[in-house]
Design a protein around this motif. Sequence first.
Motif, mmCIF file in Angstrom:
data_model
loop_
_atom_site.group_PDB
_atom_site.id
_atom_site.type_symbol
_atom_site.label_atom_id
_atom_site.label_comp_id
_atom_site.label_asym_id
_atom_site.label_seq_id
_atom_site.Cartn_x
_atom_site.Cartn_y
_atom_site.Cartn_z
ATOM 1 N N GLN A 39 0.835 -1.207 0.000
ATOM 2 C CA GLN A 39 0.000 0.000 0.000
ATOM 3 C C GLN A 39 0.866 1.251 0.000
ATOM 4 O OE1 GLN A 39 -3.619 0.309 1.521
ATOM 5 N NE2 GLN A 39 -4.146 -1.822 1.304
ATOM 6 N N ILE A 40 1.963 1.218 0.749
ATOM 7 C CA ILE A 40 2.855 2.382 0.772
ATOM 8 C C ILE A 40 3.476 2.582 -0.611
ATOM 9 C CG2 ILE A 40 5.018 3.302 1.708
ATOM 10 C CD1 ILE A 40 4.291 1.904 4.362
ATOM 11 N N GLN A 71 -6.664 8.311 0.854
ATOM 12 C CA GLN A 71 -6.113 6.952 0.912
ATOM 13 C C GLN A 71 -4.957 6.874 1.905
ATOM 14 O OE1 GLN A 71 -6.834 3.944 -1.143
ATOM 15 N NE2 GLN A 71 -8.756 5.050 -1.125
ATOM 16 N N ARG A 124 -11.541 13.937 6.489
ATOM 17 C CA ARG A 124 -11.925 12.879 5.550
ATOM 18 C C ARG A 124 -13.209 13.257 4.801
ATOM 19 N NH1 ARG A 124 -11.347 7.861 8.602
ATOM 20 N NH2 ARG A 124 -9.321 7.882 7.567
ATOM 21 N N LEU A 142 1.469 7.199 -6.546
ATOM 22 C CA LEU A 142 0.454 8.212 -6.848
ATOM 23 C C LEU A 142 0.924 9.593 -6.383
ATOM 24 C CD1 LEU A 142 -2.884 6.378 -5.890
ATOM 25 C CD2 LEU A 142 -1.741 6.481 -8.108
ATOM 26 N N LEU A 179 -7.427 12.573 -3.339
ATOM 27 C CA LEU A 179 -7.438 11.104 -3.347
ATOM 28 C C LEU A 179 -6.229 10.546 -2.604
ATOM 29 C CD1 LEU A 179 -8.644 10.570 -7.008
ATOM 30 C CD2 LEU A 179 -9.756 9.581 -4.999
#
Lengths: 382, 354
Positions: free
Chosen positions: A288-289, A319, A368, A295, A315
């Motif tokens: 995930q990192i 995330q 959020r 991104l 985004l």
Amino acid sequence: MTETSITFPPPPADTLSDLRAEVRDFLATALANRKPRDRARTWTGFDADFSAQMGERGWIGMTWPKRYGGHERSALERYVVLEEMLAAGAPVAAHWIADRQSGPLLLKAGTEEQRQAILPRIAAGQCFFCIGMSEPDSGSDLAAARTRATPVEGGFRVNGTKLWTTYGHKSHYMILFCRTGAADDRHGGTSQLLVDLSTPGITIRPIADLSGEHHFNEVVFEDVFLPSSAVIGALGDGWNQVMGELAFERSGPERFLSSFILLVEAVRALGQSPSVAAQAAVGRLTGQIVTLRRLSRSVAGLLQRGENPALQAALVKDQGALLEQEIPEVVRTILAVEPSLRSPVDLSNVLAHIVLAAPCFSLRGGTREILRGIIARGLGLR
Amino acid sequence: MSDIDQIVVETAARLFADDVTPQLRNAAEAGSWPQALWEAVADLGLPEALVPEQAGGYGLDPLVALAVVRTAARFAVPLPLAETLWANRLLAAAGLSRPSGPVTFFAPATSAPSVDPLQITRSADGWRLVGHAPRVPWGAQADVVVVADSADGPMIARVPAGRATVTAGDNLAAEPRDDLAFDLVLPADSVAPAPRLALSLQEAGAALRAIQMAGALERVLELSVRYASERVQFGRPIGKFQAVQQNLAILAGQTAAAGGAADLAAEALAEDLDPLPIAIAKARTGEAASSACAIAHQVHGAIGFTHEHELHHFTRRLWAWRDEYGNDTHWNARVGAAVTAAGADGLWPLITAA
């Protein structure tokens, strides 16, 4: 067909291995005695001496013009330095706000006098800033700010209260977001002013956070006189200035690395023969990192090209906060450890710090819910 | 991407948009091979898109070829296009001839030992191939590229369609996943020493599925946003309700993460099959698929639960693909093993190198 595709172009190639190695060498020495519990603070760890060392290395104000003390390096070189600092848990808080947003704001909208007086000191790691946006009745709804700068002979008289002012008690300046126009002109009636925090009439009171630490402050302005030269850009430009900076504030590596030191300590504690379940859990977080970093670097490339990727930045931050908040929860499932801020055991201590810091990850820099509203707008839903 | 590259992807997208109708997908699910669509795809040269120029290909940038794979998934194209691109790449690397029709490949699972692994031995008139290959995509319709152990090391072979004994099977999207039993002799010119690329078949399959999942997720997001904008309840489009907006924002986040992860896989597939980014990509896209499909069906309500609506062509593929060539946990454990080997202080260097 509705056009809802959100593009993250390939990030610029990482050709900066020399710089990366230089930063790693520096950190290996500079942080040799820094304990995991202190590293866990990353960009909330304040150390003026460390900031001065970074200034000497040329790692603050990296992209700014040399005539203002900058180094005219690329946004991607700056990105490498930032992420290396965060991944190592370097105490970068003192200069963080000035380097990330106050300096760039002055560079873009400040007067020549403001730039010359302040930017070289920021770049040297000797001048620290805090943000004056939130107020008791103005959090996510920034335009509801009530602090007002009233025109008087030679400048303004400021009254009001700012809240959650991180390191206000250790900063030299604040960028103050306040009302300067008609009360019903929610956006156009706002401006940003440069405030020397030693000005008479300013009272800074501490607010302890969940872990009992003092980062936050309440900053009260009582008939504070600011000269006309304190205005940043044009009167009435406050809202546009703030909105223009958000993509810079929301997509950086600090938006997914806040819990990274905990993952490092978890890997250390698991040792050489973790269970398959623990290995999969750690592998998942690592993946995930890697994905978010891609991104985030993509957004850095867009910013470098002068685009305004506000949607992509929202985004990444949304995330990123999910990941930062999930790391302590996952670590709890794969390692038996009770978190305690007083524990001599590094893992226990770091876990305690992250558990108590985690609620903030989806609040600071845009909650959020606000971020998801921005994303929904980007999808054409509102 | 250059203008020419862009044209390749857009031309493929136009073909898929025009020709891949719900009727065609339904017919393919019922077992009919879409020959006209295959011929149109072949006319564009897509089956050879990953073959290097020096091996007779068109010299297309591999990342563009893989962008076509992603686009095909965006339209739920019921053809073994990803499989054919990679199988032809392998045949070219081995110096073997390529058929004009579809080609698939068999990747033995690495997580469990095969019960009847493929073996190949020299015989008087060529090579004799024996063994069992479960769940081969379009195994009945396409030529099959296999890698089998031999006394001379691993060999790559192309088995023409129709030569294996087929037990038909499928996945959740009714894409063929056939069990093949081999006991046959192949001519010498259809067998060669396996090139290095052919030794990482599960990685290749995982990378392709990650890329496809990213494409399908893009369509799931599009369909969901469009439906939320059109469907009116309580006097307004449901996309005006914050609860729905927040879920669609999560769906967008998962789609973005899957897209970034798929780009990692594409770069690895285009270069030398580095397993770490592929492992990350397969696990991340699989996780995104789970979250995204749940939200998409929630947003679509009852109509999305019908066969009549097209959403299921994408969600059923995503539910199938996330478990093919290793599920999320399998690949996450692979990443975790790399992290264990790197150690705590090697974690960050591992991340920046991935």
